[in-house]
Each structure stands twice: as C-alpha cells, then as structure tokens.
Design a protein around this motif. Structure first.
Motif, PDB file in Angstrom:
ATOM      1  N   ARG A  39       8.104  28.335  14.058  1.00 24.39           N
ATOM      2  CA  ARG A  39       9.465  28.676  14.484  1.00 24.39           C
ATOM      3  C   ARG A  39      10.013  27.830  15.295  1.00 24.39           C
ATOM      4  O   ARG A  39       9.407  27.626  16.500  1.00 24.39           O
ATOM      5  CB  ARG A  39       9.398  29.979  15.006  1.00 24.39           C
ATOM      6  CG  ARG A  39       9.007  31.054  14.289  1.00 24.39           C
ATOM      7  CD  ARG A  39       8.623  32.488  14.979  1.00 24.39           C
ATOM      8  NE  ARG A  39       9.877  32.786  15.622  1.00 24.39           N
ATOM      9  CZ  ARG A  39      10.480  33.947  15.430  1.00 24.39           C
ATOM     10  NH1 ARG A  39       9.747  34.823  14.540  1.00 24.39           N
ATOM     11  NH2 ARG A  39      11.590  34.429  15.657  1.00 24.39           N
ATOM     12  N   SER A  99      13.377  25.471  17.007  1.00 17.05           N
ATOM     13  CA  SER A  99      14.784  25.324  17.309  1.00 17.05           C
ATOM     14  C   SER A  99      15.321  24.069  16.467  1.00 17.05           C
ATOM     15  O   SER A  99      14.532  23.335  16.320  1.00 17.05           O
ATOM     16  CB  SER A  99      15.170  25.406  18.786  1.00 17.05           C
ATOM     17  OG  SER A  99      14.843  24.062  19.350  1.00 17.05           O
ATOM     18  N   ASP A 100      16.680  23.974  16.425  1.00 17.83           N
ATOM     19  CA  ASP A 100      17.252  22.820  15.649  1.00 17.83           C
ATOM     20  C   ASP A 100      16.874  21.730  16.347  1.00 17.83           C
ATOM     21  O   ASP A 100      16.481  20.705  15.621  1.00 17.83           O
ATOM     22  CB  ASP A 100      18.763  23.141  15.566  1.00 17.83           C
ATOM     23  CG  ASP A 100      19.190  24.003  14.729  1.00 17.83           C
ATOM     24  OD1 ASP A 100      18.255  24.571  13.967  1.00 17.83           O
ATOM     25  OD2 ASP A 100      20.421  24.296  14.695  1.00 17.83           O
ATOM     26  N   THR A 101      17.071  21.533  17.716  1.00 14.27           N
ATOM     27  CA  THR A 101      16.628  20.274  18.625  1.00 14.27           C
ATOM     28  C   THR A 101      15.239  19.979  18.431  1.00 14.27           C
ATOM     29  O   THR A 101      14.940  18.740  18.059  1.00 14.27           O
ATOM     30  CB  THR A 101      16.904  20.540  19.885  1.00 14.27           C
ATOM     31  OG1 THR A 101      18.059  21.287  20.244  1.00 14.27           O
ATOM     32  CG2 THR A 101      16.507  19.572  20.814  1.00 14.27           C
ATOM     33  N   GLN A 119      13.225  20.877  15.848  1.00 13.99           N
ATOM     34  CA  GLN A 119      12.970  20.394  14.472  1.00 13.99           C
ATOM     35  C   GLN A 119      13.464  18.885  14.201  1.00 13.99           C
ATOM     36  O   GLN A 119      12.706  18.278  13.411  1.00 13.99           O
ATOM     37  CB  GLN A 119      13.941  21.425  13.599  1.00 13.99           C
ATOM     38  CG  GLN A 119      13.896  21.397  12.274  1.00 13.99           C
ATOM     39  CD  GLN A 119      14.718  22.542  11.532  1.00 13.99           C
ATOM     40  OE1 GLN A 119      14.051  23.458  10.967  1.00 13.99           O
ATOM     41  NE2 GLN A 119      15.706  22.392  11.641  1.00 13.99           N
ATOM     42  N   GLU A 129      13.348  26.789  26.193  1.00 19.37           N
ATOM     43  CA  GLU A 129      14.256  26.418  25.448  1.00 19.37           C
ATOM     44  C   GLU A 129      14.499  24.556  25.743  1.00 19.37           C
ATOM     45  O   GLU A 129      14.202  24.343  26.932  1.00 19.37           O
ATOM     46  CB  GLU A 129      15.844  26.781  25.811  1.00 19.37           C
ATOM     47  CG  GLU A 129      16.796  26.401  24.589  1.00 19.37           C
ATOM     48  CD  GLU A 129      18.130  26.975  25.134  1.00 19.37           C
ATOM     49  OE1 GLU A 129      19.068  26.123  24.666  1.00 19.37           O
ATOM     50  OE2 GLU A 129      18.208  27.884  25.874  1.00 19.37           O
ATOM     51  N   ASN A 163      19.011  19.552  23.797  1.00 16.37           N
ATOM     52  CA  ASN A 163      19.156  18.377  23.084  1.00 16.37           C
ATOM     53  C   ASN A 163      19.654  17.273  24.210  1.00 16.37           C
ATOM     54  O   ASN A 163      20.473  17.412  24.902  1.00 16.37           O
ATOM     55  CB  ASN A 163      20.043  18.731  21.907  1.00 16.37           C
ATOM     56  CG  ASN A 163      20.132  17.461  21.018  1.00 16.37           C
ATOM     57  OD1 ASN A 163      19.022  16.523  20.916  1.00 16.37           O
ATOM     58  ND2 ASN A 163      20.677  17.522  20.058  1.00 16.37           N
ATOM     59  N   GLU A 208      18.211  19.846   9.219  1.00 19.32           N
ATOM     60  CA  GLU A 208      17.406  20.949   8.536  1.00 19.32           C
ATOM     61  C   GLU A 208      16.903  20.716   7.043  1.00 19.32           C
ATOM     62  O   GLU A 208      15.790  21.078   6.828  1.00 19.32           O
ATOM     63  CB  GLU A 208      18.214  22.103   8.513  1.00 19.32           C
ATOM     64  CG  GLU A 208      17.461  23.498   8.637  1.00 19.32           C
ATOM     65  CD  GLU A 208      18.374  24.694   8.396  1.00 19.32           C
ATOM     66  OE1 GLU A 208      19.729  24.565   8.561  1.00 19.32           O
ATOM     67  OE2 GLU A 208      18.043  25.887   7.874  1.00 19.32           O
TER      68      GLU A 208
END
Ligand code: ZN
Length: 289
Positions: free
Chosen positions: A36, A38-40, A42, A97, A100, A159
């Motif tokens: 799992r 986060s976009d950052t 990832q 968290e 970015n 993504e």
C-alpha cells in the motif's frame, strides 16, 4: 504493438556515447500490488525499479543487483532488485505521510547501497550519499565515484508506468566533449509524458533525429520474486530459538508473507522444531569453560 516491459540499448556510433532505455508496465503493476503505497512513494519506487534495470545492463554481473536506499526521513527504505536476465522486484517502506519534494527531504540523511550478489562468489557493494534532489542524481554521483565516465540518468514513474533513460560516454582516448554536451542537452529536453507513453524509437527520434543512433534489439523485463521457503527459514533461524518459541507460545504457527510478492509461508510447531534441530546438526553448540 507498444513496447512494454522492455529494455533497449542504443549507441551513437560516431560520437562515443552509449545509451539505454527502459519502460515498465505489467512488471511495475505486479511489483507494487502487494504494497500500500501513496502516489509519492509509488513514484519513487517506480523510479528505483527503472534505475535497477538500467544498472543491470551497465554493471557486469551474473546473479542479482540490489539498489537499496535507506534514510531517516518519512520515506525510510527503497529496495529494487534485478537479476542479470532482468527479473525485477522492489519494495518501499515509509513511516507517516511522505510529502512530495526533494529526495533528500523525503528520505533525510542516508545512503544508497548498490550490491552485486553474484551467483558464485562474494557479494560486493558501492555506497553513495543520498544527498541529491532526485534518485537520478544519486545514481549519477554513484557513477562519478565508481567509474570515471560521464553518465546521465533520467527516471520517471506514475501509477501505470515506470521509465528510464541512461547515457554514458564510452571509454575512448580522445574525449568528444562537444558531442557529449550536445547529446546530453538534447536528452535533457525529454518529458515525463514522452518517457511514460512513447516507444523507444519515438523517444529517440524526438530527441536525436539529427544524430545517427543504432538501436539494439528489445530485451524483456519481468516481475519475478526470488523468495523461497528456504530463504524464509534462514531468516527465522536468525531470530534464534528463544524468540521463535516465544512466538509459538502465543500463536499456533508462524506466518510470514513475502513483502515483495505477498506469498505466504506458514511454520507450525513441528516445522520450527525441525528447523531448529536441523540447525543443531549443522552447527553443534559449543560449551565454553
Ligand atoms: Zn516473494
């Protein structure tokens, strides 16, 4: 057909510059599906996977190449691994968290370790500080330390895709500085969109249409985890009898899931006992007086 999960080398034959291009799609999806992220985070993992593929074609080895970044920031760990035949896997760990920003802000103080684990023989490592705005910068400083060749790297991920571009001057007597400057300046105009959506030929044409580029055959990249029950067993053994027995007092079995591929391994009391007694046979305990 689109080039996906594909690696290609290329060469500026008259200029003493070589290059590599990689784009991942399915292998990228498979590599991250058990985590799992986060976009950052990832984005960083995708870049690390693209980077390890580029490195796998630059460093000579037969076995595994592991790129591991470890820091004190919210983004704690990035691991990307490739075999010599480009079977890749990777993972990211964060604590809280991750905002970015620059790599040095996300990961804090830390280092990037590049390890070669040959199929036969001893592993060896190269270490470089994480100071840099992007992972690509850290890889570049790794090369300026380890090889005395000018190197540039561009890494991108979102993504759906991860991609990378690599340029390195060839070890030639007479250095073609002006050519190198021109090629890297052109390469620097590459956009994230182009890298994540276009095939190698299109990217190279857009960047270098006035140059003579020889593009070599595509080589596949696949996701494949090298985990096995045997490897998990040695991790368990490293915990020691006491720790294992403590766990088994509370639980009926020790269940371990591989962080890279999600595969589950279960060890009940009998398994653990066999494991521990096996160890005793191999390494008889010594009594010190
Ligand atoms: Zn696995």
């Amino acid at each position: 057909m689109k080039e996906q999960d594909c690696f290609r080398r290329f060469l500026f034959e008259e200029l003493g510059v070589r290059g590599e291009w990689v784009r991942l799609q399915d292998s990228w999806q498979e590599a991250k599906q058990h985590q799992r992220l986060s976009d950052t985070v990832q984005e960083q993992l995708g870049q690390a996977l693209a980077a390890v593929v580029l490195l796998s074609a630059t460093i000579k080895f037969d076995g595994s190449l592991i790129l591991q970044a470890q820091g004190t920031g919210a983004l704690k760990t990035l691991v990307a691994q490739s075999t010599h035949d480009r079977k890749i896997r990777g993972l990211a760990r964060s604590d809280g968290e991750v905002t970015n920003g620059l790599l040095s802000e996300m990961m804090g103080d830390g280092r990037l370790v590049i390890t070669v684990e040959p199929a036969k023989g001893e592993p060896y490592q190269g270490i470089v500080s994480l100071a840099g705005s992007k992972l690509a910068d850290v890889i570049i400083s790794y090369f300026s330390q380890s090889e005395q060749l000018e190197t540039r790297v561009w890494l991108f991920a979102n993504e759906t895709h991860a991609a990378g571009l690599f340029l390195q001057e060839l070890p030639v007597q007479e250095s073609y500085k002006a050519d190198w400057e021109r090629i890297t300046m052109l390469a620097n105009t590459v956009t994230k969109d182009e890298m994540l959506s276009l095939d190698s030929e299109e990217v190279l044409y857009r960047l270098f249409n006035e140059e003579k580029v020889r593009l070599f055959e595509a080589e596949p990249v696949v996701f494949e985890c090298g985990c096995s029950r045997k490897k998990i067993e040695s991790t368990l053994l490293a915990l020691g009898r006491e720790e294992l027995e403590d766990i088994l007092q509370e639980l009926n079995s020790i269940d371990v899931a591989c962080e890279f591929c999600g595969k589950k391994y279960s060890f009940d009391k009998v398994d653990v006992e066999n494991l521990l007694s096996g160890q005793t046979v191999e390494k008889p305990s010594q009594t010190h007086h």
